[in-house]
Design a protein around this motif. Structure first.
Motif, short mmCIF file in Angstrom:
data_model
loop_
_atom_site.label_atom_id
_atom_site.label_comp_id
_atom_site.label_asym_id
_atom_site.label_seq_id
_atom_site.Cartn_x
_atom_site.Cartn_y
_atom_site.Cartn_z
N GLY A 136 20.21 9.26 -22.83
CA GLY A 136 20.79 7.98 -22.41
C GLY A 136 22.22 7.86 -22.91
O GLY A 136 22.54 8.29 -24.02
N LYS A 137 23.04 7.26 -22.07
CA LYS A 137 24.48 7.19 -22.36
C LYS A 137 24.82 6.12 -23.38
O LYS A 137 25.89 6.09 -23.92
N ARG A 163 25.27 0.23 -22.38
CA ARG A 163 25.15 -1.22 -22.62
C ARG A 163 25.43 -1.58 -24.08
O ARG A 163 26.21 -2.52 -24.33
N GLU A 180 19.85 -2.25 -25.75
CA GLU A 180 19.37 -0.90 -25.41
C GLU A 180 17.84 -0.84 -25.41
O GLU A 180 17.24 -0.17 -24.57
N TYR A 239 13.01 -0.42 -22.07
CA TYR A 239 11.76 -1.00 -21.52
C TYR A 239 11.79 -0.96 -20.00
O TYR A 239 10.84 -0.57 -19.33
N LEU A 250 13.43 0.89 -17.97
CA LEU A 250 13.34 2.25 -17.41
C LEU A 250 11.90 2.76 -17.47
O LEU A 250 11.40 3.35 -16.51
N HIS A 295 9.10 1.07 -17.55
CA HIS A 295 8.25 0.40 -16.56
C HIS A 295 8.64 0.78 -15.13
O HIS A 295 7.77 0.95 -14.27
N ASP A 296 9.93 0.95 -14.89
CA ASP A 296 10.38 1.33 -13.55
C ASP A 296 9.79 2.68 -13.12
O ASP A 296 9.53 2.91 -11.95
N MET A 353 5.36 1.53 -9.79
CA MET A 353 6.72 1.18 -9.35
C MET A 353 7.38 2.40 -8.69
O MET A 353 6.99 2.77 -7.61
N GLN A 395 14.34 -6.18 -9.37
CA GLN A 395 13.32 -5.13 -9.21
C GLN A 395 12.32 -5.54 -8.12
O GLN A 395 11.93 -4.71 -7.29
N LYS A 422 19.52 -6.07 -10.82
CA LYS A 422 18.92 -4.87 -11.44
C LYS A 422 19.88 -4.18 -12.40
O LYS A 422 19.49 -3.70 -13.45
N THR A 423 21.13 -4.10 -12.00
CA THR A 423 22.12 -3.41 -12.82
C THR A 423 23.09 -4.39 -13.46
O THR A 423 23.37 -4.30 -14.66
N PHE A 440 29.63 0.69 -11.48
CA PHE A 440 28.60 1.54 -12.09
C PHE A 440 27.47 1.82 -11.09
O PHE A 440 27.01 2.94 -10.94
N ASP A 458 26.34 5.22 -9.34
CA ASP A 458 24.94 5.67 -9.52
C ASP A 458 24.35 6.09 -8.16
O ASP A 458 23.70 7.13 -8.05
N ARG A 495 32.26 9.25 -14.07
CA ARG A 495 31.10 9.89 -14.73
C ARG A 495 30.37 10.81 -13.75
O ARG A 495 30.37 10.58 -12.55
C1 GRG Z 1 10.86 -2.77 -14.56
C2 GRG Z 1 11.78 -5.12 -14.80
C3 GRG Z 1 11.98 -3.72 -14.43
C4 GRG Z 1 13.20 -3.37 -13.99
C5 GRG Z 1 13.57 -2.01 -13.68
C6 GRG Z 1 16.19 -0.31 -14.73
C7 GRG Z 1 15.53 -0.60 -13.45
C8 GRG Z 1 14.99 -1.98 -13.22
C9 GRG Z 1 15.34 0.37 -12.58
C10 GRG Z 1 15.79 1.78 -12.79
C11 GRG Z 1 16.44 2.31 -11.57
C12 GRG Z 1 17.86 1.93 -11.42
C13 GRG Z 1 18.72 2.86 -10.64
C14 GRG Z 1 18.32 0.82 -11.91
C15 GRG Z 1 19.70 0.38 -11.83
C16 GRG Z 1 20.22 0.34 -13.20
C17 GRG Z 1 20.51 1.73 -13.67
C18 GRG Z 1 21.58 2.48 -13.00
C19 GRG Z 1 19.81 2.21 -14.68
C20 GRG Z 1 20.10 3.49 -15.34
O1 GRG Z 1 21.09 3.20 -16.31
P1 GRG Z 1 21.88 4.33 -17.08
O2 GRG Z 1 22.46 5.31 -16.11
O3 GRG Z 1 20.71 5.03 -17.89
O4 GRG Z 1 22.83 3.67 -18.01
P2 GRG Z 1 20.74 5.75 -19.32
O5 GRG Z 1 19.56 6.68 -19.27
O6 GRG Z 1 22.05 6.48 -19.49
O7 GRG Z 1 20.56 4.67 -20.33
#
Ligand code: GRG
Length: 296
Positions: A44-45, A48, A74, A79, A81, A83-84, A89, A159, A182-183, A219, A223, A294
């Motif tokens: 993980g980067k 946040r 973080e 959490y 990630l 659950h996702d 899901m 989500q 979501k982001t 971001f 992504d 990135r």
């Molecule tokens: C389960 C309530 C619930 C929500 C899930 C986080 C998420 C919402 C879904 C994951 C899929 C996704 C593409 C979400 C968008 C946010 C995102 C780009 C998450 C990944 O963040 P990074 O790249 O991850 O910062 P690292 O691993 O670097 O922390």
């Protein structure tokens, strides 16, 4: 130190404090603590938490003081990630380049890991006043904003909309609805949390919120682009999964080139939001460049 080294240094500091907050792997019952640690330290980067620290610095606050809030964000992000990735899901096998939590520990454990991380996020935040001497009203405001960002009008709302729209053709409004929640929600609250805890004025917060909204958009677009053109080894998850799952993305809706232009435009807007800040916001400026260039 160049910017990437500085980022790595900050991520290392965050990891060190996360390690102190989490119960040891052998604490009873060890199965959950092992699984929690596996998910938090799988990579993980740390974008946040780094935004929390940089948000504090931008208003001349102290990064060390807001470190627990950085860790709290973080924990909450991890959490989401875990659950996702669950079969109910997105059903993903890989996250942060490692087998997902439920693949290693089973589904029940992964649900509980998510629950534990979400709960401990707020526990860590609640200690800020007592342990770091931050005025309680600032802590309460951040707790409230983080809860809102994580709730049904934030992360969970995004989500739900994302899951519901799988397979449908999604228009720009829905795409924005999904991604601002979501982001965007967690990125926005990260920057705001650092600033609020450091006593930012409402005017500063407004500018920083504009920055965070645009950074979050850039971001997310990047992504989406990486899911099309990224290197699987580098991004740590399969490329092309958005398309296979018929996900709403910027390249799918606008095409790759237009998506890149939108990311660049959002990056410019993020930088413009910082116009009235001096060198104290340089790290936030550097993060814009990092997000847009990135490869993971
Ligand atoms: C389960 C309530 C619930 C929500 C899930 C986080 C998420 C919402 C879904 C994951 C899929 C996704 C593409 C979400 C968008 C946010 C995102 C780009 C998450 C990944 O963040 P990074 O790249 O991850 O910062 P690292 O691993 O670097 O922390």
């Amino acid at each position: 130190m160049n910017f990437r080294d500085e980022l790595a240094e900050r991520a290392k500091m965050v990891n060190k404090v996360l390690d102190q907050f989490l119960p040891p792997a052998n604490a009873y019952p060890p199965s959950i603590h092992k699984a929690v640690r596996y998910s938090v330290f799988a990579g993980g980067k740390r974008l946040r938490p780094i935004l929390v620290l940089a948000g504090a610095e931008a208003v001349r606050g102290c990064a060390e003081t807001v470190m627990p809030a950085a860790c709290a964000v973080e924990l909450l992000h991890t959490y989401s990630l875990v659950h996702d990735d669950l079969p109910a899901m997105d059903n993903d096998d890989l996250r942060r380049g490692q087998p997902t939590c439920h693949k290693v520990f089973g589904e029940a454990a992964a649900i509980l890991v998510g629950d534990a991380l979400l709960t401990s996020s707020f526990a860590v935040l609640a200690q800020l006043s007592q342990k770091a001497g931050v005025p309680p009203e600032r802590v309460v405001r951040v707790i409230s904003e983080l809860a809102e960002a994580a709730g049904t009008q934030g992360l969970i709302g995004g989500q739900v909309a994302d899951l519901a729209s799988e397979g449908d053709t999604v228009d720009q409004d829905m795409l924005e609805y999904i991604h601002t929640r979501k982001t965007g929600a967690l990125i926005r609250v990260s920057v705001r949390a650092g600033a609020i805890l450091s006593g930012a004025s409402e005017e500063q917060l407004k500018k920083l919120t504009g920055y965070a909204n645009n950074l979050g958009l850039a971001f997310q677009i990047v992504d989406d682009i990486l899911d099309v053109v990224g290197d699987e080894q580098v991004i740590g998850k399969p490329v092309g999964s958005d398309q296979r799952n018929h996900k709403a993305t910027y390249p799918a809706l606008f095409g790759l080139d237009a998506a890149k232009q939108k990311a660049a435009a959002a990056a410019e807007m993020a930088l413009a939001s910082l116009n009235r800040f001096g060198a104290e916001a340089d790290f936030l400026r550097g993060l814009v460049h990092f997000v847009i260039t990135r490869n993971q």
